[in-house]
Design a protein around this motif. Structure first.
Motif, short mmCIF file in Angstrom:
data_model
loop_
_atom_site.label_atom_id
_atom_site.label_comp_id
_atom_site.label_asym_id
_atom_site.label_seq_id
_atom_site.Cartn_x
_atom_site.Cartn_y
_atom_site.Cartn_z
N VAL A 182 -16.60 35.22 -14.92
CA VAL A 182 -15.50 35.82 -14.17
C VAL A 182 -14.25 35.91 -15.05
CG1 VAL A 182 -13.95 35.49 -12.20
CG2 VAL A 182 -16.42 35.14 -11.94
N ARG A 183 -14.03 34.85 -15.83
CA ARG A 183 -12.89 34.81 -16.74
C ARG A 183 -12.98 35.97 -17.74
NH1 ARG A 183 -11.75 32.06 -21.64
NH2 ARG A 183 -9.71 31.04 -21.65
N ARG A 184 -14.21 36.20 -18.23
CA ARG A 184 -14.44 37.27 -19.21
C ARG A 184 -14.21 38.64 -18.58
NH1 ARG A 184 -19.92 35.99 -21.58
NH2 ARG A 184 -18.79 34.26 -22.55
N ARG A 185 -14.70 38.82 -17.36
CA ARG A 185 -14.53 40.12 -16.69
C ARG A 185 -13.05 40.40 -16.45
NH1 ARG A 185 -17.83 41.98 -11.36
NH2 ARG A 185 -16.54 40.56 -10.13
N LEU A 186 -12.33 39.35 -16.01
CA LEU A 186 -10.90 39.54 -15.76
C LEU A 186 -10.15 39.85 -17.05
CD1 LEU A 186 -10.32 36.71 -13.16
CD2 LEU A 186 -10.12 39.17 -12.74
N ALA A 187 -10.56 39.18 -18.13
CA ALA A 187 -9.89 39.39 -19.41
C ALA A 187 -9.99 40.85 -19.84
CB ALA A 187 -10.49 38.48 -20.48
N LYS A 188 -11.15 41.47 -19.55
CA LYS A 188 -11.33 42.89 -19.88
C LYS A 188 -10.37 43.77 -19.10
CE LYS A 188 -16.15 42.82 -21.23
NZ LYS A 188 -17.39 42.68 -20.46
N GLU A 189 -10.02 43.28 -17.91
CA GLU A 189 -9.06 44.03 -17.08
C GLU A 189 -7.63 43.60 -17.40
OE1 GLU A 189 -10.43 42.94 -13.19
OE2 GLU A 189 -12.40 43.90 -13.52
N GLY A 190 -7.48 42.77 -18.41
CA GLY A 190 -6.14 42.34 -18.82
C GLY A 190 -5.55 41.23 -17.96
N VAL A 191 -6.43 40.53 -17.21
CA VAL A 191 -5.93 39.45 -16.34
C VAL A 191 -6.38 38.11 -16.91
CG1 VAL A 191 -6.00 38.48 -14.01
CG2 VAL A 191 -6.12 40.97 -14.34
N ARG A 192 -5.44 37.17 -17.01
CA ARG A 192 -5.82 35.83 -17.45
C ARG A 192 -6.18 34.98 -16.24
NH1 ARG A 192 -5.27 32.70 -21.78
NH2 ARG A 192 -4.32 30.99 -20.62
N PHE A 193 -7.41 34.49 -16.25
CA PHE A 193 -7.93 33.69 -15.13
C PHE A 193 -6.99 32.53 -14.80
CE2 PHE A 193 -10.59 30.28 -13.41
CZ PHE A 193 -11.26 30.95 -12.41
N GLU A 194 -6.51 31.86 -15.86
CA GLU A 194 -5.67 30.68 -15.68
C GLU A 194 -4.36 31.00 -14.97
OE1 GLU A 194 -7.38 31.38 -18.35
OE2 GLU A 194 -8.73 29.65 -18.54
N GLU A 195 -3.96 32.27 -15.00
CA GLU A 195 -2.68 32.62 -14.37
C GLU A 195 -2.81 33.00 -12.91
OE1 GLU A 195 -1.13 35.50 -17.09
OE2 GLU A 195 -0.76 33.95 -18.62
N LEU A 196 -4.06 33.11 -12.44
CA LEU A 196 -4.25 33.45 -11.02
C LEU A 196 -3.96 32.22 -10.16
CD1 LEU A 196 -7.65 35.37 -11.06
CD2 LEU A 196 -5.36 36.34 -10.90
N SER A 197 -3.56 32.48 -8.91
CA SER A 197 -3.42 31.36 -7.98
C SER A 197 -4.82 30.84 -7.68
CB SER A 197 -2.76 31.83 -6.69
OG SER A 197 -3.67 32.66 -5.98
N ARG A 198 -4.88 29.62 -7.19
CA ARG A 198 -6.16 29.02 -6.85
C ARG A 198 -6.95 29.91 -5.88
NH1 ARG A 198 -8.74 24.07 -6.41
NH2 ARG A 198 -9.94 24.00 -4.50
N GLU A 199 -6.25 30.44 -4.87
CA GLU A 199 -6.90 31.28 -3.86
C GLU A 199 -7.44 32.57 -4.49
OE1 GLU A 199 -4.02 29.65 -3.38
OE2 GLU A 199 -5.08 28.17 -2.14
N ALA A 200 -6.59 33.19 -5.32
CA ALA A 200 -6.99 34.45 -5.94
C ALA A 200 -8.18 34.23 -6.87
CB ALA A 200 -5.83 35.06 -6.70
#
Ligand SMILES: [Zn+2]
Length: 847
Positions: free
Chosen positions: A54-72
């Protein structure tokens, strides 16, 4: 059986399909045998692995997993889970695997939450789960502890740095320490040497100054130091090296080591000079080496190859890190398992995996079960902020059990995925409740899985089974091989060489895929899988289809379903006696192979029987009688035989190719609604008939010899040349004379005459000598006009041969041309000469 729950990390691979095909063969046979069968499907949340995806997929979309809220972040994980679960179910359904869909389970469904919690609390109360500061494998990229089994060790090229630690008392010289990790210098608490090393006899007990940070640390002795490595002195960094940690534990007089890395393995903390703070290991290493050089303490550096552990999940170099984690004490759990496997209570197939199993069990380490990630079961521990007590209970506590405070902090970590999966054989049956299902189906019968999870999963299920149920989780473990591509590489998602099973099923059919995976590779060996294998399987299924389509009108004539084996009289036709006997052997053999966990061999036995005996020989021979050319009693007897053998063969093939066998069975007279629930036939319904087998061998051998003679003489199909056989003895003579019609029809010769021992050989005939006697075939005289055509052909071939021979005679050609060209020319010349010889035989028969 439980289906090993596939990880929602991805979708099913051909490896899963292989395991599923083996399991389905076992369960379908058991079902037809009338046994109560349960095959429980499910999926695994695969904690860390899924979070990485999931972290990898988000990174491709330019989103850092660690920066998401717990819920998100949890919503993203849940979305991934739902998508993959849906596709896994679709794939399993397409394969036709007969799992019980009504009992589908998920490792994070409410019942699994309950079971996981229960197991944790029970083990904690028994002192088998504890929290402790231990050396763990830390993945600094994913910022979590990972299991030993998730560390991939490979040889890598690094630099070995020799550093001088000056004596702190101002004495001359110092001690030379060799290290590949100079950046950990800030965590040193001592320099250790071997107690028997004479080079350091004067140094022991003195202090040295740690370069750059100028801290004083003692020179100690410890037998664990290898005097042959470097100059024989080891810097001791207990928080970041397991050996150093062991040595430090033996030396309680040493200072308590301080942490020098943060969770991402960047230098930090009071022990690290400010200018190095915030650097990751690689950069820090370069900076420290430069500083050592500047201080004149860098003796030398040299290239060095050694084993480095990387995280299987993120490829980051694993940092050994002293950290507070939850552990399961494994030795007491392993003991009953080792005893059970040694006593044969649980059997591992193939047996060769026993050794690896025992080796691991004997050296078993405590299992770190806490993970610093989001995706998983929370650790059911609430720590009291007032008194520090760990409250461990089935229900979430509201007050501290020791001081009554309501200030409780839930443990921030989650449990390793395998802490749930290891409960699978009983958790899926309702445990910890004492359900009827559990009572009825535990222990399960067979576990089929890949050997790559022998330790992750199989061994741990055994431990939990004995611990929580007091009984083995399964009787047999069958390890399938690894599916490889055509070049021998293991199929994997990373290599991108594993085709999507759904595509193969769409193109070639589920049965072709299933059969192709099982056959011709033994399912327990690593074997290549490619389109050729799939085509082979499909050709077999086409052969079966054509066979039944041919047989259907004949065997449907009676209209009744097959119940018993046909009772053949003593004077029954040889081919009928023979095929019943061959069926009996195939039945017995395939049965034994299935019982011995050799599903591929069982499939191979049936393959050979259907293709070579039933279709290619029996049906060819029986056609005559089926057509009524041998009279009605012969036709009736042959119909009954064919119909019995086809019915039983379809039943036996059903576990391997359920769709096609079911379809074909319905095209024939049958009892019952489904082949899937039709009774499994006993192997001994018909008796072996050794006499018929020997006699048929003689007939088939005669056919083979005559066909070979035809081929040698290049006699084209419409010609039916005369043949002679001089049998080697009266037995052969008796059989061949009786079966003359079969021999002549199959060999396409006629008439066939038998020669007595003293009779002259037919003049001008082509002959062969074999065990059954001498065979002769008349060479047809060239027809009018054919002679001229042959003469012209001969002249043409002779010209070509001359040309090739001139080339070969040319020394220059032989010397310059590539060897394969010379070889090809030589082969060509030989072939031309052979063709000329054949024409000569036709033009002048008997010469
Ligand atoms: Zn308290």
């Amino acid at each position: 059986m439980v289906l090993p729950p596939p990880n929602v990390t991805g979708v099913l691979t051909l490896g899963h399909m292989l395991g599923d095909s083996v399991m389905d063969a076992l369960v379908r046979r058991a079902r037809m045998q009338g046994r109560a069968t349960l095959w429980v499907p499910g999926v695994d949340h695969a904690g860390l692995a899924t979070q990485v995806e999931v972290r990898r997929r988000l990174a491709k979309e330019g989103v850092r997993f660690e920066e998401l809220s717990r819920e998100a972040a949890l919503a993203e994980l849940e979305r991934w889970r739902a998508e993959h679960e849906r596709r896994i179910i679709e794939q399993t359904r397409a394969g036709g695997f007969s799992v019980d869909w009504s009992r589908f389970r998920y490792t994070m469904d409410p019942a699994s939450v309950r079971a996981t919690r229960d197991a944790f609390v029970a083990l904690y109360r028994d002192g088998l789960v504890y929290r402790g500061e231990r050396m763990v494998n830390w993945d600094p990229r994913l910022r979590t502890a990972i299991s030993d089994l998730e560390v991939v060790n490979t040889e890598e090229e690094t630099t070995l740095v020799h550093v001088r630690y000056p004596f702190a008392d101002g004495g001359l010289g110092g001690i030379e320490v060799a290290t590949v990790r100079p950046e950990t210098i800030f965590g040193d608490v001592a320099v250790a040497v071997h107690p028997d090393d004479p080079r350091y006899a004067d140094a022991v007990g003195r202090y040295v100054s740690v370069p750059i940070s100028h801290r004083r640390v003692p020179v100690i002795t410890d037998p664990a130091v290898d005097p042959t490595f470097g100059a024989g002195a080891l810097k001791i960094t207990p928080r970041h090296d397991p050996v150093d940690r062991e040595i430090a534990l033996r030396h309680p007089e040493l200072a308590t080591p301080v942490e020098i890395f943060d969770e991402s393995a960047r230098l930090t903390g009071a022990g690290v000079p400010a200018e190095f703070h915030g650097y990751e290991r690689e950069e820090a290493r370069a900076k420290v080496i430069a500083a050592l050089d500047h201080a004149g303490l860098l003796v030398r550096s040299e290239p060095y190859r050694h084993s480095i552990g990387r995280s299987e999940r993120s490829d980051a170099v694993v940092e050994p890190r002293l950290s507070t984690q939850w552990f399961v004490r494994m030795a007491p759990l392993a003991a009953p398992v080792v005893a059970a496997v040694r006593a044969g209570e649980i059997r591992i197939h193939p047996e060769r995996w026993n050794r690896a199993f025992f080796r691991w069990m004997d050296g078993i380490q405590d299992w770190c079960i806490s993970r610093q990630i989001l995706w998983g079961h929370p650790i059911p521990v609430h720590t009291c902020r007032a008194c520090g007590t760990a409250n461990v209970a089935l229900e979430t506590p509201t007050r501290c059990e020791r001081c009554g405070s309501s200030e409780l902090s839930p443990d921030p970590d989650v449990l390793d995925t395998w802490f749930t999966s290891w409960l699978w054989p009983f958790a899926t049956l309702g445990w910890p409740e004492r359900t009827e299902l559990l009572e009825r189906y535990y222990p399960t019968s067979v576990l089929v899985t890949g050997r790559d999870i022998m330790f992750f999963w199989v061994a741990r299920m055994m431990m939990s089974g004995y611990r929580f149920r007091g009984d083995r989780p399964f009787r047999d473990v069958y390890f399938t091989g690894m599916v490889q591509d055509e070049t021998g590489r293991r199929m994997s998602k990373h290599l991108g060489n594993s085709p999507e099973p759904l595509d193969l099923i769409r193109e070639r059919g589920a049965d072709a895929l299933r059969f192709g995976l099982l056959f011709p590779n033994p399912a327990s060996e690593d074997g290549p899988f490619g389109m050729a294998v799939l085509d082979g399987a499909r050709n077999f299924l086409t052969k079966l289809w054509n066979l039944v389509r041919f047989a259907a009108p004949h065997v449907s004539a009676g209209g009744d379903a097959v119940r018993d084996a046909p009772s053949l009289t003593r004077g029954a036709r040889l081919e009928n006696r023979w095929i019943l006997s061959r069926y009996r052997r195939a039945a017995e053999e395939s049965e034994a192979e299935l019982d011995g966990f050799e599903p591929s061999r069982a499939a191979a036995v049936l393959y050979r029987f259907v293709w070579h005996e039933l279709a290619d020989r029996y049906v060819e021979i029986a056609k005559d009688a089926l057509a009524g050319r041998q009279g009605e009693p012969a036709a009736r007897e042959t119909r009954a035989t064919l119909r019995f053998v086809i019915d039983r063969t379809l039943r036996r093939l059903h576990p391997f190719v359920p769709h096609l066998s079911e379809e074909l069975w319905h095209a024939l007279p049958h009892d019952g609604e489904f082949l899937a629930t039709a009774p499994w036939p006993a192997a001994d319904e018909v008796a072996p008939d050794a006499e018929a087998e020997v006699e048929m061998e003689t007939v088939l051998e005669a056919v083979r010899l005559l066909r070979n003679l035809r081929a040698d003489e290049a006699i084209a199909a419409p010609a039916v040349p005369a043949a002679w056989i001089r049998p080697s003895g009266p037995e052969v003579a008796r059989v061949l004379e009786r079966e003359t019609a079969t021999v002549t029809r199959l060999a396409r010769v006629g008439p066939l005459e038998f020669l007595s021992a003293g009779a002259a050989s037919p003049p001008g005939a082509a002959g062969r000598v074999a065990e059954l006697g001498e065979c002769y075939l008349a060479r047809p005289a060239p027809a009018a006009g054919e002679t001229e055509a042959l003469e012209r052909e001969r002249a043409k071939l002779t010209r070509l041969l001359d040309k090739e021979q001139r080339r070969l005679a040319d020394e220059g050609f032989c010397a310059r041309a590539p060897p394969e060209v010379v070889r090809a020319t030589r082969d060509k010349a030989r072939e031309l000469a052979e063709r000329i010889r054949r024409i000569d035989e036709h033009l002048r028969p008997g010469v």
